[in-house]
Design a protein around this motif. Structure first.
Motif, PDB file in Angstrom:
ATOM      1  N   HIS A  66      40.728  38.468  46.550  1.00 44.92           N
ATOM      2  CA  HIS A  66      40.095  37.153  46.730  1.00 44.92           C
ATOM      3  C   HIS A  66      40.231  36.276  45.480  1.00 44.92           C
ATOM      4  CE1 HIS A  66      36.506  37.914  44.224  1.00 44.92           C
ATOM      5  NE2 HIS A  66      36.562  39.158  44.690  1.00 44.92           N
ATOM      6  N   LEU A  67      40.484  36.903  44.325  1.00 43.28           N
ATOM      7  CA  LEU A  67      40.691  36.109  43.113  1.00 43.28           C
ATOM      8  C   LEU A  67      41.976  35.296  43.204  1.00 43.28           C
ATOM      9  CD1 LEU A  67      39.638  38.681  40.355  1.00 43.28           C
ATOM     10  CD2 LEU A  67      38.302  36.795  41.296  1.00 43.28           C
ATOM     11  N   TYR A  68      43.026  35.909  43.762  1.00 43.96           N
ATOM     12  CA  TYR A  68      44.276  35.171  43.947  1.00 43.96           C
ATOM     13  C   TYR A  68      44.091  34.036  44.962  1.00 43.96           C
ATOM     14  CZ  TYR A  68      46.366  39.280  41.700  1.00 43.96           C
ATOM     15  OH  TYR A  68      46.690  40.293  40.839  1.00 43.96           O
ATOM     16  N   GLU A  69      43.332  34.328  46.012  1.00 44.68           N
ATOM     17  CA  GLU A  69      43.095  33.298  47.024  1.00 44.68           C
ATOM     18  C   GLU A  69      42.316  32.125  46.433  1.00 44.68           C
ATOM     19  OE1 GLU A  69      41.070  35.311  50.121  1.00 44.68           O
ATOM     20  OE2 GLU A  69      42.746  36.670  50.602  1.00 44.68           O
ATOM     21  N   ALA A  70      41.299  32.428  45.636  1.00 44.36           N
ATOM     22  CA  ALA A  70      40.525  31.354  45.014  1.00 44.36           C
ATOM     23  C   ALA A  70      41.385  30.559  44.037  1.00 44.36           C
ATOM     24  CB  ALA A  70      39.307  31.931  44.302  1.00 44.36           C
ATOM     25  N   ALA A  71      42.232  31.260  43.283  1.00 41.93           N
ATOM     26  CA  ALA A  71      43.100  30.573  42.329  1.00 41.93           C
ATOM     27  C   ALA A  71      44.112  29.692  43.053  1.00 41.93           C
ATOM     28  CB  ALA A  71      43.821  31.592  41.448  1.00 41.93           C
ATOM     29  N   ALA A  72      44.645  30.185  44.190  1.00 40.29           N
ATOM     30  CA  ALA A  72      45.605  29.375  44.953  1.00 40.29           C
ATOM     31  C   ALA A  72      44.936  28.133  45.529  1.00 40.29           C
ATOM     32  CB  ALA A  72      46.216  30.226  46.061  1.00 40.29           C
ATOM     33  N   LEU A  73      43.677  28.258  45.976  1.00 46.81           N
ATOM     34  CA  LEU A  73      42.955  27.092  46.484  1.00 46.81           C
ATOM     35  C   LEU A  73      42.707  26.066  45.389  1.00 46.81           C
ATOM     36  CD1 LEU A  73      40.340  28.795  48.851  1.00 46.81           C
ATOM     37  CD2 LEU A  73      42.383  27.485  49.509  1.00 46.81           C
ATOM     38  N   ASP A  74      42.562  26.539  44.153  1.00 45.80           N
ATOM     39  CA  ASP A  74      42.364  25.626  43.028  1.00 45.80           C
ATOM     40  C   ASP A  74      43.673  25.045  42.504  1.00 45.80           C
ATOM     41  OD1 ASP A  74      39.663  25.976  43.136  1.00 45.80           O
ATOM     42  OD2 ASP A  74      39.618  27.584  41.638  1.00 45.80           O
ATOM     43  N   GLY A  75      44.805  25.441  43.107  1.00 48.50           N
ATOM     44  CA  GLY A  75      46.094  24.893  42.705  1.00 48.50           C
ATOM     45  C   GLY A  75      46.797  25.651  41.593  1.00 48.50           C
TER      46      GLY A  75
END
Length: 321
Positions: A215-224
């Motif tokens: 989920h850390l990668y997903e959150a980072a991807a959502l933040d650009g």
């Protein structure tokens, strides 16, 4: 209530007052025995590995320390106690420690190896085509026996051999003494160690990277965040203990290099390492006592360097959320 019903109702009460214990506790051992069994069980599982560890590690080290205090030649049934004379011989001959300069090539190569392993582990941790195939190809050299690796690269580095043929494809002409020229021998051997051991570091890094919560990668991807930013702010902090362990293994491994230079050059042309020198003292010059003292010095150096590294880079518990 009839007399038979009164009798049946009185039987459980009598059992509770002083009769036999309930069925659930009838076969249970006393509390003291349970505690002793619980304390003894882990040691039963550890008995076999601890026995092997003592037999094949601690007892040989103790014997080695004992040999280092004698003048044993490895053949004679008797040996004389000489105390610290072997250690004095080592300290008063700085030339014996000049071979540690050769370890500098392997230390530099180990940093290259760690960088490449971290790169490939990061790339293969994402959705890459044929990533399982690449994992196997990169890890396969570590599975090959060191003697086989040495003989394969003997042909690879021959003058006008495989490497010279590949270089000619890129316009580099001429024959090179890759193992005969002192300026090329150590970098060539260090390159072999990079090829062989990079897969091990890659697997260590890959396992650590895959333990990071997705989920850390997903959150980072959502933040650009791009791949480089994810590597810098998520992967590197998340696997910092494994990276520090790799550096510790790199330093200790560069001091104890043996099989690749021993098989490929035998320590000739300026490629002799401290371990090769120790082996020659024991089996070529029949100075097992002096060789044992050299081995003890190497062990102390590795333990000391590891302790210093752990003090400079203390182990940190990484919590990513």
């Amino acid at each position: 209530m009839t007399s038979a019903q009164k009798t049946r109702a009185a039987q459980p009460a009598a059992g509770r007052r002083g009769g036999s214990p309930p069925e659930s506790a009838a076969g249970r051992p006393p509390a003291g025995r349970r505690r002793r069994t619980a304390a003894l069980t882990p040691w039963l599982f550890l008995a076999a590995p601890l026995t092997l560890l003592v037999m094949f590690t601690y007892i040989p080290v103790a014997d080695m320390i004992g040999y280092s205090l004698t003048d044993w030649d490895g053949i004679s049934p008797t040996r004389s106690y000489v105390g610290g004379e072997n250690y004095t011989d080592l300290v008063t001959r700085p030339a014996r420690f000049e071979v540690f300069l050769v370890s500098g090539f392997y230390l530099a190569a180990s940093f290259v190896q760690i960088a490449l392993a971290l790169y490939f582990a990061t790339v293969l941790s994402f959705n890459t085509r044929f990533r399982n195939l690449f994992k196997g190809l990169l890890f396969f050299p570590y599975l090959i026996n060191g003697v086989a690796v040495g003989f394969v690269f003997l042909y690879f580095f021959q003058p006008d051999g495989t490497l010279d043929t590949l270089l000619r494809l890129f316009g580099v002409e001429g024959e090179h003494l890759w193992l005969g020229d002192p300026d090329l021998a150590n970098p060539s051997l260090a390159g072999v160690s990079v090829w062989r051991f990079m897969g091990l570091n890659m697997v260590l890094f890959l396992g650590a990277i895959q333990s990071i919560p997705p989920h850390l990668y997903e959150a980072a991807a959502l933040d650009g965040a791009n791949r480089w930013q994810q590597f810098r702010h998520i992967i590197v902090p998340g696997i910092k203990p494994v990276i520090s362990l790799s550096f510790i293994l790199a330093v200790s491994g560069s001091l104890a290099v043996f099989e690749i230079p021993y098989i490929m050059t035998g320590g000739a042309n300026g490629t002799e390492t401290f371990v090769i020198q120790t082996v020659k003292l024991a089996f070529q010059f029949d100075k097992v006592g002096l060789a044992s003292a050299s081995a003890v010095v190497l062990l102390i150096l590795i333990v000391l360097i590891t302790w210093v590294q752990r003090r400079l880079i203390p182990e940190e518990r990484v919590e990513l959320s």
